[in-house]
Design an enzyme around this catalytic site. Structure first.
Site, PDB file in Angstrom:
ATOM      1  N   ASP A  80       3.092  -6.018  -2.956  1.00  0.00           N
ATOM      2  CA  ASP A  80       2.133  -5.489  -1.973  1.00  0.00           C
ATOM      3  C   ASP A  80       1.285  -4.353  -2.549  1.00  0.00           C
ATOM      4  O   ASP A  80       1.649  -3.718  -3.541  1.00  0.00           O
ATOM      5  CB  ASP A  80       2.849  -5.020  -0.704  1.00  0.00           C
ATOM      6  CG  ASP A  80       3.888  -3.932  -0.970  1.00  0.00           C
ATOM      7  OD1 ASP A  80       4.534  -3.958  -2.033  1.00  0.00           O
ATOM      8  OD2 ASP A  80       4.043  -3.051  -0.099  1.00  0.00           O
ATOM      9  N   GLU A 144       7.142  -2.493  -0.941  1.00  0.00           N
ATOM     10  CA  GLU A 144       7.424  -1.175  -1.551  1.00  0.00           C
ATOM     11  C   GLU A 144       6.541  -0.106  -0.943  1.00  0.00           C
ATOM     12  O   GLU A 144       6.961   1.037  -0.740  1.00  0.00           O
ATOM     13  CB  GLU A 144       7.194  -1.248  -3.072  1.00  0.00           C
ATOM     14  CG  GLU A 144       7.699  -0.027  -3.838  1.00  0.00           C
ATOM     15  CD  GLU A 144       6.730   1.155  -3.918  1.00  0.00           C
ATOM     16  OE1 GLU A 144       7.180   2.255  -4.277  1.00  0.00           O
ATOM     17  OE2 GLU A 144       5.521   0.986  -3.612  1.00  0.00           O
TER      18      GLU A 144
HETATM   19 ZN    ZN Z   1       3.623   1.094  -6.703  1.00  0.00          ZN
END
Ligand code: ZN
Length: 408
Positions: A80, A144
């Site tokens: 992401d 993340e």
């Molecule tokens: Zn990163």
């Protein structure tokens, strides 16, 4: 395939990956998984999707070692990227357009570059008929950028993770504006807190006792005093040889202050929000400090000051880089061979590495980008193509040194 062809295909795959809109808050993970599955096929790697929950998957692209049962290495990256303000970009942020040698796009530094560099390094090692003595897992995880709770945080709890027999992990680092590579052996703890302070309300023309504002003032002063002390430590060290870096101090910032209904009404409560990043070994002391601030805040009743933890990563573990080990030797040998100057430090924010370290796996954050402005999460994020391609060469050497079975 000639060297030039290899570079071309690496750039092409990088641009294709940038063009997949894995942007929070609604990342297109399906397209990314398809892309990675095809990539695995192209490189002759085993592909496996690991279910994390009903709408989240991680995936593993594995190059198994035929000759050894040694622990494996994990090359981790997150899929992401953070949102963009398109009006501030020179080129469309999901185009991967190359201008003056610079590849523009969200994720070019954080961290689609690294995901592709791992795989392109493997392409080169395979072309050279290299046989790894440790199994190599390229792990791609979601989310993340929103804390990793449904990504790496979940993955490390699964049997699929334990079955990998992990010996060492590479994860993300930061670009460096100089010619020195940044190497991270730990993160800081993240603590997002809210102080809710309450007091007497009434008409804005009076001098009311025990107001919320006086408590807010006390807490704000204490927190900013703490901030000033840490800032002084950092600045003082810059004048000496014993250099402390941002990752080695605790930072405190007031990020939100809310309360009040109308100009002539004394508010009955305020909320003060702070973003605190705590240095390794500072977690318990910092929490004690917070409780001490509450204790010392002038008030009539204890329930007039409430501390709420919005996010608390807990104590973080760091990877021991003093103790000799095969992976540390391999890492350092690679830096020597590739003539990379390095600075070993603590990551100023949080990465997925903290989850892995928490499980006891040694993990190093490293994104091979020197002489590059730090543009992660910024407008016009880019990476120069020469820096990107040089990074592949570094990973070729690094993966080889980590998996060739030599420990010295
Ligand atoms: Zn990163």
């Amino acid at each position: 395939m000639t060297e030039k062809d290899k570079d071309e295909v690496a750039l092409q795959r990088f641009v294709e990956y940038i063009q997949i809109k894995t942007v929070q808050p609604e990342p297109d993970y399906d397209s990314a998984m398809k892309f990675l599955k095809n990539y695995a096929q192209e490189l002759g790697l085993e592909y496996r999707a690991v279910t994390l929950d009903e709408s989240r998957q991680a995936c593993l692209l594995t190059w198994p070692s035929k000759s050894s049962t040694e622990t494996s290495i994990v090359l981790n990256s997150h899929i992401d990227v953070v949102p963009v303000f398109e009006e501030h970009w020179m080129v469309p942020p999901f185009s991967g357009e190359i201008r003056d040698g610079k590849i523009y796009g969200r994720g070019t530094q954080d961290m689609k570059c690294v995901g592709i560099q791992y795989l392109e390094a493997i392409r080169r090692l395979k072309a050279a008929k290299y046989e790894p003595k440790r199994t190599i897992h390229c792990l791609f995880v979601p989310d993340e950028e929103i804390g990793g709770v449904r990504g790496m945080g979940k993955f490390i709890t699964l049997d699929e993770c334990k079955a990998l027999n992990i010996g060492f992990v590479l994860d993300e680092g930061l670009a460096s504006e100089t010619d020195v590579f940044q190497v991270y052996y730990g993160d800081r703890s993240v603590l997002w807190i809210q102080f809710l302070v309450k007091g007497k309300t009434g008409h804005g023309s009076r001098l009311i006792e025990n107001t919320a504002a006086e408590k807010a003032q006390f807490i704000l002063n204490e927190m900013l005093k703490f901030r000033a002390n840490e800032k002084e430590c950092l600045e003082k060290s810059e004048a000496t040889d014993n250099l402390i870096q941002l990752g080695n101090v605790t930072t405190v910032n007031l990020t939100k202050l809310t309360g009040g209904v109308q100009q002539n009404v004394v508010p009955d409560q305020y909320s003060l929000y702070f973003d605190c990043r705590i240095k390794p070994d500072g977690y318990d002391a910092f929490k004690e400090f917070l409780h001490d601030v509450i204790k010392r805040t002038p008030k009539e009743n204890d329930d007039e000051v409430i501390l709420h933890y919005v996010q608390d990563s807990g104590r973080v573990c760091i990877t021991d880089v003093e103790k000799p080990s095969w992976w540390l030797n391999s890492f350092k040998r690679t830096c020597e061979q590739m003539k990379c100057k390095t600075n070993w430090t603590v990551f100023p924010a949080a990465t997925d590495g903290r989850y892995l370290r928490g499980e006891g796996y040694p993990a190093i954050g490293f994104s091979p980008m020197i002489n590059t402005p730090i543009l992660l999460h910024d407008h016009n994020e880019y990476l120069h193509k020469d820096v990107f391609l040089h990074g592949i060469e570094i990973y070729v050497k690094l993966i080889e040194n980590l998996t060739n079975g030599k420990s010295a």
